[in-house]
Write a protein that holds these residues in place. Structure first.
Motif, PDB file in Angstrom:
ATOM      1  N   ASP A   1      -2.469   6.072   0.043  1.00 29.73           N
ATOM      2  CA  ASP A   1      -2.364   4.708   0.642  1.00 29.73           C
ATOM      3  C   ASP A   1      -3.514   3.515   0.337  1.00 29.73           C
ATOM      4  OD1 ASP A   1      -4.022   5.817   2.351  1.00 29.73           O
ATOM      5  OD2 ASP A   1      -2.903   5.733   4.171  1.00 29.73           O
ATOM      6  N   LEU A   2      -4.227   4.000  -0.672  1.00 26.05           N
ATOM      7  CA  LEU A   2      -5.484   3.029  -0.632  1.00 26.05           C
ATOM      8  C   LEU A   2      -5.378   2.423  -2.116  1.00 26.05           C
ATOM      9  CD1 LEU A   2      -8.462   5.079   0.835  1.00 26.05           C
ATOM     10  CD2 LEU A   2      -6.801   3.490   1.868  1.00 26.05           C
ATOM     11  N   GLY A   3      -4.136   2.243  -2.613  1.00 24.08           N
ATOM     12  CA  GLY A   3      -4.090   1.551  -3.789  1.00 24.08           C
ATOM     13  C   GLY A   3      -3.761   2.209  -5.088  1.00 24.08           C
ATOM     14  N   ALA A   4      -3.531   3.539  -5.247  1.00 30.50           N
ATOM     15  CA  ALA A   4      -3.555   4.373  -6.343  1.00 30.50           C
ATOM     16  C   ALA A   4      -1.792   4.224  -6.906  1.00 30.50           C
ATOM     17  CB  ALA A   4      -3.685   5.665  -6.331  1.00 30.50           C
ATOM     18  N   LEU A   5      -1.011   4.031  -5.658  1.00 31.09           N
ATOM     19  CA  LEU A   5       0.567   3.996  -6.254  1.00 31.09           C
ATOM     20  C   LEU A   5       0.926   2.669  -6.526  1.00 31.09           C
ATOM     21  CD1 LEU A   5       2.004   6.191  -3.290  1.00 31.09           C
ATOM     22  CD2 LEU A   5       0.856   6.932  -5.389  1.00 31.09           C
ATOM     23  N   GLN A   6       0.141   1.733  -6.079  1.00 34.40           N
ATOM     24  CA  GLN A   6       0.337   0.321  -6.853  1.00 34.40           C
ATOM     25  C   GLN A   6      -0.385  -0.128  -7.964  1.00 34.40           C
ATOM     26  OE1 GLN A   6      -0.713   1.340  -3.624  1.00 34.40           O
ATOM     27  NE2 GLN A   6       1.505   1.289  -3.013  1.00 34.40           N
ATOM     28  N   ARG A   7      -1.562   0.478  -8.162  1.00 31.20           N
ATOM     29  CA  ARG A   7      -2.420   0.090  -9.279  1.00 31.20           C
ATOM     30  C   ARG A   7      -2.244   0.934 -10.518  1.00 31.20           C
ATOM     31  NH1 ARG A   7      -6.417  -1.464  -5.147  1.00 31.20           N
ATOM     32  NH2 ARG A   7      -6.504  -3.633  -4.821  1.00 31.20           N
ATOM     33  N   LEU A   8      -2.053   2.291 -10.368  1.00 31.58           N
ATOM     34  CA  LEU A   8      -2.105   3.196 -11.339  1.00 31.58           C
ATOM     35  C   LEU A   8      -0.833   2.800 -11.969  1.00 31.58           C
ATOM     36  CD1 LEU A   8      -3.074   6.798 -10.267  1.00 31.58           C
ATOM     37  CD2 LEU A   8      -4.236   5.049 -11.673  1.00 31.58           C
ATOM     38  N   PRO A   9       0.418   2.616 -11.689  1.00 30.89           N
ATOM     39  CA  PRO A   9       1.550   2.310 -12.757  1.00 30.89           C
ATOM     40  C   PRO A   9       1.207   1.325 -13.479  1.00 30.89           C
ATOM     41  CG  PRO A   9       2.295   2.803 -10.434  1.00 30.89           C
ATOM     42  CD  PRO A   9       0.847   2.623 -10.285  1.00 30.89           C
ATOM     43  N   ARG A  10       0.481   0.456 -13.138  1.00 28.23           N
ATOM     44  CA  ARG A  10       0.181  -0.871 -14.209  1.00 28.23           C
ATOM     45  C   ARG A  10      -1.228  -0.200 -15.053  1.00 28.23           C
ATOM     46  NH1 ARG A  10       1.677  -3.182  -9.037  1.00 28.23           N
ATOM     47  NH2 ARG A  10       2.463  -5.186  -9.267  1.00 28.23           N
ATOM     48  N   ILE A  11      -1.679   0.495 -14.902  1.00 28.73           N
ATOM     49  CA  ILE A  11      -2.657   0.939 -15.721  1.00 28.73           C
ATOM     50  C   ILE A  11      -2.185   2.161 -16.784  1.00 28.73           C
ATOM     51  CG2 ILE A  11      -5.038   2.298 -15.821  1.00 28.73           C
ATOM     52  CD1 ILE A  11      -5.467   1.111 -13.060  1.00 28.73           C
ATOM     53  N   VAL A  12      -1.535   3.191 -16.294  1.00 27.59           N
ATOM     54  CA  VAL A  12      -1.012   4.186 -17.072  1.00 27.59           C
ATOM     55  C   VAL A  12       0.461   4.136 -17.364  1.00 27.59           C
ATOM     56  CG1 VAL A  12      -3.136   5.429 -16.448  1.00 27.59           C
ATOM     57  CG2 VAL A  12      -1.113   5.930 -14.970  1.00 27.59           C
ATOM     58  N   GLY A  13       1.305   3.390 -16.756  1.00 28.59           N
ATOM     59  CA  GLY A  13       2.566   3.509 -16.802  1.00 28.59           C
ATOM     60  C   GLY A  13       3.285   4.100 -15.597  1.00 28.59           C
ATOM     61  N   TYR A  14       4.576   3.839 -15.215  1.00 26.51           N
ATOM     62  CA  TYR A  14       5.117   4.513 -14.042  1.00 26.51           C
ATOM     63  C   TYR A  14       5.290   5.971 -14.318  1.00 26.51           C
ATOM     64  CZ  TYR A  14       8.387   5.606 -10.339  1.00 26.51           C
ATOM     65  OH  TYR A  14       9.143   6.109  -9.324  1.00 26.51           O
ATOM     66  N   GLY A  15       5.440   6.367 -15.503  1.00 22.69           N
ATOM     67  CA  GLY A  15       5.671   7.896 -15.700  1.00 22.69           C
ATOM     68  C   GLY A  15       4.613   8.725 -15.280  1.00 22.69           C
ATOM     69  N   ASN A  16       3.351   8.101 -16.239  1.00 26.21           N
ATOM     70  CA  ASN A  16       2.020   8.999 -15.736  1.00 26.21           C
ATOM     71  C   ASN A  16       1.690   8.829 -14.381  1.00 26.21           C
ATOM     72  OD1 ASN A  16       1.643   9.975 -18.506  1.00 26.21           O
ATOM     73  ND2 ASN A  16       1.189   8.086 -19.135  1.00 26.21           N
TER      74      ASN A  16
END
Ligand SMILES: CC/C=C\C=C\CC(=O)SCCNC(=O)CCNC(=O)[C@H](O)C(C)(C)COP(=O)(O)OP(=O)(O)OC[C@H]1O[C@@H](n2cnc3c(N)ncnc32)[C@H](O)[C@@H]1OP(=O)(O)O
Length: 287
Positions: free
Chosen positions: A171-186
């Motif tokens: 809940d500290l941003g990984a689920l929001q920011r990571l898809p934009r960095i590595v793509g949804y699948g990764n």
């Protein structure tokens, strides 16, 4: 962002921190280092960390000599995630386990929002923030580096979103920011499986953009960032990139046109053109 002038900010930086060390490793370079400094606890993020990360970012935002910020860590590992079992840990604190479920829920919600804001402060700092990761980067540590603009690591680095194994929805941003960095699948792979990845795999999926052979080479590599660049151009690029991330292409183009209608009138641009014509290096303005 904190108020006050740049000399106030420098004086406050010198007053120091408990969970961090903020230094300018090379006085000739415009790069400041924010180092997570709780190596005995593997830099687990404590209430002090959550209070001091935004404080450091807001201060460096106001220090003209800081053209870029490197976020690094002391000890064998970058970050062991949120501090487990500490006195201020919201997961176990009395306010989140109280008798009144509604009051407990509201207490937890406010605590989570506060921690989220602490990591979002990395994005709000106008200067580029480069995560320099070595060793393990776990849970909240991944949320932290996801808020950085650039991620570099050394060959020994590993990354794991451990929350799912701790019965937590990150809940500290990984689920929001990571898809934009590595793509949804990764991002889904990392978040749903909680598997640990190596530096090589992190590079392959775009979580980090460079891998250095050792921590020494990593430190030397990040120190070279921000040399001879216009601070206005660098800060503007960060602001436009972040804004464009969250809006449509059309809205982003409109935003950058408005931005540049002011910024293309900068002295730095005139200097860059003049320097090119005169076949010399430009000398950009200090902010
Ligand atoms: C509201 C909710 C918001 C946010 C939620 C975030 C979720 C997360 O962050 S989930 C991840 C939580 N963290 C963990 O599960 C612990 C991760 N730690 C490790 O995996 C390892 O410690 C390591 C980072 C790989 C380092 O291993 P090693 O070098 O072998 O050191 P250790 O012997 O394991 O640890 C040394 C020392 O540090 C203490 N410690 C490690 N992690 C934490 C932590 N997260 N919180 C508090 N303390 C930690 C560990 O207990 C040891 O202490 P001693 O007193 O020396 O025994």
């Amino acid at each position: 962002m904190a108020s006050g002038g740049s000399s106030d900010a420098e004086a406050e930086l010198r007053r120091g921190f408990k969970a961090l060390a903020v230094t300018r490793p090379d006085p000739a370079a415009a790069v400041y280092e924010v180092r997570l400094s709780r190596p005995a606890q593997r830099n687990a993020l404590s209430p002090d960390s959550f209070a001091e990360i935004p404080r450091a970012m807001a201060l460096l935002d106001r220090v003209p000599a800081a053209r870029a910020v490197v976020l690094s860590a002391a000890g064998p590992h970058f970050c062991a995630g949120i501090e487990l079992g500490g006195p201020g840990n919201p997961l176990t604190a009395p306010f989140s386990r109280g008798a009144d479920p509604a009051a407990a829920a509201e207490g937890l919600r406010r605590a989570i929002l506060g921690m989220q804001a602490a990591l979002t402060a990395v994005e709000l700092c106008r200067k580029p923030v480069i995560a320099a990761v070595h060793g393990a980067c776990v849970g909240g540590g991944v949320d932290l580096v996801a808020a950085c603009d650039i991620r570099y690591c050394s060959k020994d680095a590993t990354f794991v979103l451990k929350e799912v194994d701790m019965a937590i929805v990150a809940d500290l941003g990984a689920l929001q920011r990571l898809p934009r960095i590595v793509g949804y699948g990764n991002a889904a792979d990392l978040a749903l499986t909680g598997r640990r990845i190596t530096a090589a795999e992190a590079k392959e999926m775009g979580l980090v953009s460079r891998v250095f052979d050792s921590k020494q080479e990593l430190d030397a590599g990040v120190a070279k960032i921000a040399k001879e660049k216009s601070a206005n151009a660098v800060m503007g690029t960060k602001a436009v990139l972040l804004r464009s991330r969250d809006i449509t292409v059309e809205q982003g183009l409109e935003h950058v046109a408005t931005w540049n209608s002011g910024m293309l009138r900068s002295n730095d641009l005139m200097e860059a053109i003049k320097a090119f014509m005169e076949k010399r290096k430009p000398v950009f303005s200090k902010l």
